[in-house]
Design an enzyme around this catalytic site. Structure first.
Site, short mmCIF file in Angstrom:
data_model
loop_
_atom_site.label_atom_id
_atom_site.label_comp_id
_atom_site.label_asym_id
_atom_site.label_seq_id
_atom_site.Cartn_x
_atom_site.Cartn_y
_atom_site.Cartn_z
N ASN A 114 30.18 7.93 15.41
CA ASN A 114 30.52 7.67 16.81
C ASN A 114 31.74 8.47 17.29
OD1 ASN A 114 29.37 4.23 16.66
ND2 ASN A 114 28.37 5.97 17.65
N ASP A 132 23.28 -2.34 19.59
CA ASP A 132 23.04 -1.09 20.32
C ASP A 132 22.53 -1.37 21.73
OD1 ASP A 132 23.00 1.65 20.65
OD2 ASP A 132 21.02 1.92 19.75
C1 IPE Z 1 24.76 2.69 15.93
O1 IPE Z 1 24.50 2.91 17.29
C2 IPE Z 1 26.21 2.38 15.73
C3 IPE Z 1 26.72 1.15 16.35
C4 IPE Z 1 26.03 0.27 17.02
C5 IPE Z 1 28.12 0.92 16.18
P1 IPE Z 1 24.38 4.38 17.88
O2 IPE Z 1 24.02 4.22 19.29
O3 IPE Z 1 25.61 5.14 17.57
O4 IPE Z 1 23.17 4.97 17.03
P2 IPE Z 1 22.32 6.31 17.23
O5 IPE Z 1 23.28 7.44 17.29
O6 IPE Z 1 21.55 6.15 18.48
O7 IPE Z 1 21.43 6.37 16.04
C1 IPE Z 2 26.37 0.49 21.05
O1 IPE Z 2 25.93 0.83 22.32
C2 IPE Z 2 27.88 0.48 20.96
C3 IPE Z 2 28.46 1.53 20.12
C4 IPE Z 2 27.80 2.43 19.45
C5 IPE Z 2 29.91 1.54 20.02
P1 IPE Z 2 25.77 2.33 22.76
O2 IPE Z 2 27.05 2.80 23.34
O3 IPE Z 2 25.24 3.15 21.64
O4 IPE Z 2 24.67 2.19 23.91
P2 IPE Z 2 23.48 3.17 24.21
O5 IPE Z 2 22.70 3.34 22.94
O6 IPE Z 2 24.06 4.45 24.70
O7 IPE Z 2 22.70 2.45 25.27
MG MG Z 3 23.36 3.66 21.04
#
Ligand code: IPE
Ligand code: IPE
Ligand code: MG
Length: 249
Positions: free
Chosen positions: A67, A19
């Site tokens: 997502n 993340d």
């Molecule tokens: C969790 O990250 C899913 C992945 C890293 C693929 P998110 O960024 O989607 O999680 P939330 O929504 O902040 O909990």
């Molecule tokens: C994790 O990084 C990747 C996926 C969930 C695909 P994020 O895209 O959630 O990054 P933040 O949380 O917005 O920084």
């Molecule tokens: Mg995230």
């Protein structure tokens, strides 16, 4: 420390929520997809590091069942990146004897991507250096639901009775059933939550949270997580004294 003690302190299976890609990019005034692109580089480095350290299995959360709620453009860019990365990296993974598999509901993915996923799995099926599991359109609740559907069908067919259902039976139908349960869970990006990742499988996993954003997560950051893991006493319900005695036995 003897080498057996050392290796027993190394997790066999690491599961990671990668993340913080978006925030990494935003901090540099860059579009979010640049963060995802840099995130792929971190994936490569961490896969290689885990393989070289002798980790047996690595499970990476690439795309959650939630997502899809992101803006359409971002979802599209993530799919493109997924396809391009798979095409580009599969040979190198195979050369490094890594066995690749995907967990999650594939039905929602474009056909081309589904084919690539199957191709990668088939090509690398016999590899033995490390298992690399990519969780894509995965959700822990989906996983448990699917396992229960399989078991419910057996009940409906009269093969088993409801009282025959055991945790082991459920564990046998759930994703990763053939791998050791994750010993170490890592979440980068500062949030301290599971976000519907492996729910059943993390029952006794050591949890490690770091503020490092995923594109910046490197071997050094991994070593810190491994050090934290090595310093923990895993009790599985026993007392600390019992665990010490078992170790001495
Ligand atoms: C969790 O990250 C899913 C992945 C890293 C693929 P998110 O960024 O989607 O999680 P939330 O929504 O902040 O909990
Ligand atoms: C994790 O990084 C990747 C996926 C969930 C695909 P994020 O895209 O959630 O990054 P933040 O949380 O917005 O920084
Ligand atoms: Mg995230």
């Amino acid at each position: 420390m003897t080498s057996t003690e050392k290796s027993s302190r190394l997790p066999q299976h690491i599961a990671i929520i990668m993340d913080g890609n978006g925030r990494w990019a935003r901090a540099r005034m860059l579009p979010r997809y640049v963060g995802h692109r840099e995130g792929v580089k971190a994936v490569k480095a961490i896969v290689e590091a885990c393989r070289n350290k002798g980790i047996r299995a690595l499970t990476l959360f690439a795309f959650s069942s939630e997502n899809w709620r992101r803006p359409r453009d971002e979802v599209g860019l993530l799919m493109d990146l997924f396809i391009r990365t798979l095409k580009k990296e599969i040979e190198a993974l195979h050369r490094n004897a890594i066995r690749v598999r995907f967990i999650g509901d594939r039905d929602a993915f474009p056909e081309g991507l589904r084919e690539l996923m199957t191709e990668a799995e088939e090509k690398t099926r016999a590899n033995t250096a490390m298992d690399l599991v990519i969780a894509a359109n995965y959700g822990g609740k989906w996983d448990i639901t699917r396992a229960l559907q399989v078991i419910a069908r057996r009940v409906a067919a009269g093969e088993i009775k409801p009282d025959d259902i055991t945790p082991d039976m459920i564990g046998g139908e759930i994703a990763l059933e053939d791998l050791p349960e994750p010993d170490l869970f890592i979440r980068t990006g500062g949030e301290q939550r599971i976000s519907n990742f492996l729910l059943w499988q993390l029952a006794y996993t050591e949890l490690y949270f770091t503020d490092v954003l995923w594109p910046a997560f490197n071997e050094h950051a991994l070593d810190e997580a491994l050090q934290s893991f090595a310093s923990r006493q895993r009790r599985f319900g026993r007392t600390g004294d019992q665990v010490e005695q078992l170790k001495g036995a």
